[in-house]
Design an enzyme around this catalytic site. Structure first.
Site, PDB file in Angstrom:
ATOM      1  N   GLU A 158       0.799  -1.225   0.000  1.00 12.35           N
ATOM      2  CA  GLU A 158       0.000   0.000   0.000  1.00 12.35           C
ATOM      3  C   GLU A 158       0.836   1.282   0.000  1.00 12.35           C
ATOM      4  O   GLU A 158       0.733   2.101   0.919  1.00 12.35           O
ATOM      5  CB  GLU A 158      -0.959   0.005   1.193  1.00 12.35           C
ATOM      6  N   GLU A 305      -5.366  -8.597   0.868  1.00 13.98           N
ATOM      7  CA  GLU A 305      -5.907  -8.227   2.191  1.00 13.98           C
ATOM      8  C   GLU A 305      -7.389  -7.943   2.046  1.00 13.98           C
ATOM      9  O   GLU A 305      -7.800  -7.203   1.146  1.00 13.98           O
ATOM     10  CB  GLU A 305      -5.259  -6.957   2.761  1.00 13.98           C
TER      11      GLU A 305
HETATM   12  C1  BGC Z   1      -2.864  -2.401   5.949  1.00 18.05           C
HETATM   13  C2  BGC Z   1      -2.770  -3.127   7.278  1.00 18.05           C
HETATM   14  C3  BGC Z   1      -3.901  -2.672   8.188  1.00 18.05           C
HETATM   15  C4  BGC Z   1      -5.203  -3.038   7.537  1.00 18.05           C
HETATM   16  C5  BGC Z   1      -6.445  -2.756   8.353  1.00 18.05           C
HETATM   17  C6  BGC Z   1      -4.268  -2.208   5.447  1.00 18.05           C
HETATM   18  O1  BGC Z   1      -4.401  -0.900   5.040  1.00 18.05           O
HETATM   19  O2  BGC Z   1      -2.029  -3.002   4.994  1.00 18.05           O
HETATM   20  O3  BGC Z   1      -1.500  -2.887   7.817  1.00 18.05           O
HETATM   21  O4  BGC Z   1      -3.804  -3.216   9.463  1.00 18.05           O
HETATM   22  O5  BGC Z   1      -5.320  -2.345   6.319  1.00 18.05           O
HETATM   23  O6  BGC Z   1      -6.647  -1.396   8.547  1.00 18.05           O
END
Ligand code: BGC
Length: 391
Positions: A158, A305
């Site tokens: 990101e 993610e």
């Molecule tokens: C990030 C993580 C973060 C997750 C939840 C993503 O933007 O890569 O590090 O914990 O979102 O907010």
């Protein structure tokens, strides 16, 4: 509706070094957590002690049937001062990679997940073009030691969050607000760093797909301001999507929806549920992000993610089901999506929010470090084991 995912679909969970390892005192985030006047609610401290507890944490993944684990290397441990390399820390990550292979977990290694060594941050961080070269040198040194054991690599996690939250919003180091010049410089350096890191990682040793992961999501606009969506996407998403066209894969990360209007980014739409993170409950975020990414990059996609910060574990199941249904729709439409990584394995250090947010499939007792598998983990485990989303 029953959906079967493609054969070989990768199911994993993701973590990041600073959020789980503990005692990462030598990076810009630790300094930021301890600086006066920041929005941080608490310091990361021992985090989840994953630095030492990774073997039993990986056992949990095996118990739940996952086939992959995404984690990050902590640059500030491996290069604690410029040009000083810690073989002991590289060996630590080699052991982690071996531990993944021993459990048939494909290791996906992120080389930068938000944290930068103090020495590099003190010299301008991402606004200094030299940081791209320094980062590439770190990747080169790390891959020389670890490359044979890596299954897949992400150069930078990101980068758009590093630039936006660090230079426009001010909640991440270096804590600038509305610093447009800093934002533009950081974006340029991050894009350059990805390109250079891609080259050195492809040079080996090892032979694995390399890409980057991006913070994306769905977008909405106040009536009459729809054109603003393309404007915002251009700076926050498309600049990276375009830079990633020649990569081996692209990592989509999505949680919610961003709304824009006359005043720029505006908050949640009245009537839409708001999560503790302050953004909308929006489980079609991953689907929307996949569709947008696929329009620009013609390479395989992974959801690297997706998840929800909530204390309501039933809400997590509802979110994941709806989200995976959306991912399945994109696959049905012919988009090449090859895996899904849940954020996160453990309840961990959620940056400025500290330990207030619960994104994990596994709860962590903040005093004893005891792990407790949640019901949502059992639910996702069933999906993972059967490779299908039941009715
Ligand atoms: C990030 C993580 C973060 C997750 C939840 C993503 O933007 O890569 O590090 O914990 O979102 O907010």
């Amino acid at each position: 509706m029953t959906t079967t995912f493609p054969d070989g679909f990768l199911w994993g969970t993701a973590t990041a070094a600073h959020q789980v390892e503990g005692s990462n005192w030598n990076n810009d985030w630790w300094a930021w957590e301890h600086a006066e006047g920041t929005a941080c609610v608490e310091a990361s401290g021992d985090a989840c002690d994953h630095y030492w507890r990774y073997p039993s944490d990986l056992d949990l993944l095996t118990e739940l049937g996952f086939t992959s684990y995404r984690f990050s290397l902590e640059w500030s441990r491996i290069e604690p001062e410029e040009g000083e390399w810690s073989l002991a820390q590289l060996d630590h990550y080699a052991r982690m990679l071996d531990a993944c292979h021993e459990r048939d977990l494909l290791p996906v290694v992120t080389f930068h997940h938000f944290t930068t060594p103090r020495w590099a941050a003190a010299d301008g961080g991402w606004t200094n073009p030299v940081t791209a070269e320094r980062f590439a040198r770190f990747c080169e040194r790390a891959v020389a030691h670890l490359g044979d054991r890596i299954a897949m690599a992400c150069t930078i996690n990101e980068p758009n969050v590093v630039s936006t939250i660090g230079y426009l919003v001010g909640a991440f180091p270096p804590g600038r607000t509305q610093d447009l010049d800093g934002f533009v410089k950081a974006t340029e350096t991050l894009v350059a760093a990805h390109g250079r890191a891609f080259e050195v990682l492809k040079a080996g040793p090892g032979d694995f797909p390399v890409g980057l992961t991006l913070s994306m999501g769905d977008w909405g606009a106040e009536p009459g301001h729809e054109d603003k969506i393309a404007e915002y996407r251009a700076h926050h998403e498309d600049v990276y999507l375009e830079a990633a066209r020649g990569d081996d894969y692209f990592g989509v990360q999505a949680y919610s929806r961003t709304r824009v209007g006359a005043a720029g980014v505006i908050g949640p739409e009245p009537g839409v549920e708001v999560l503790p993170m302050g953004y909308e409950y929006w489980p079609t975020a991953a689907e929307a992000a996949i569709r947008h990414a696929a329009e620009i990059v013609q390479i395989p996609l992974y959801v690297t993610e997706n998840g929800i910060g909530t204390d309501d574990d039933e809400q997590r199941v509802r979110y994941l089901r709806a989200s995976l249904e959306g991912v399945a729709r994109t696959i049905d439409d012919g988009i090449d999506v090859r895996g899904f990584f849940h954020w996160s394995l453990l309840d961990n250090f959620e940056w400025a929010f500290g330990y207030l947010m619960a994104f994990g499939l596994v709860a962590v007792d903040r005093t004893t470090q005891a792990r407790t598998i949640k019901q949502s983990a059992r639910w996702l485990s069933e999906v993972v084991r059967t490779n299908r989303l039941g009715a």
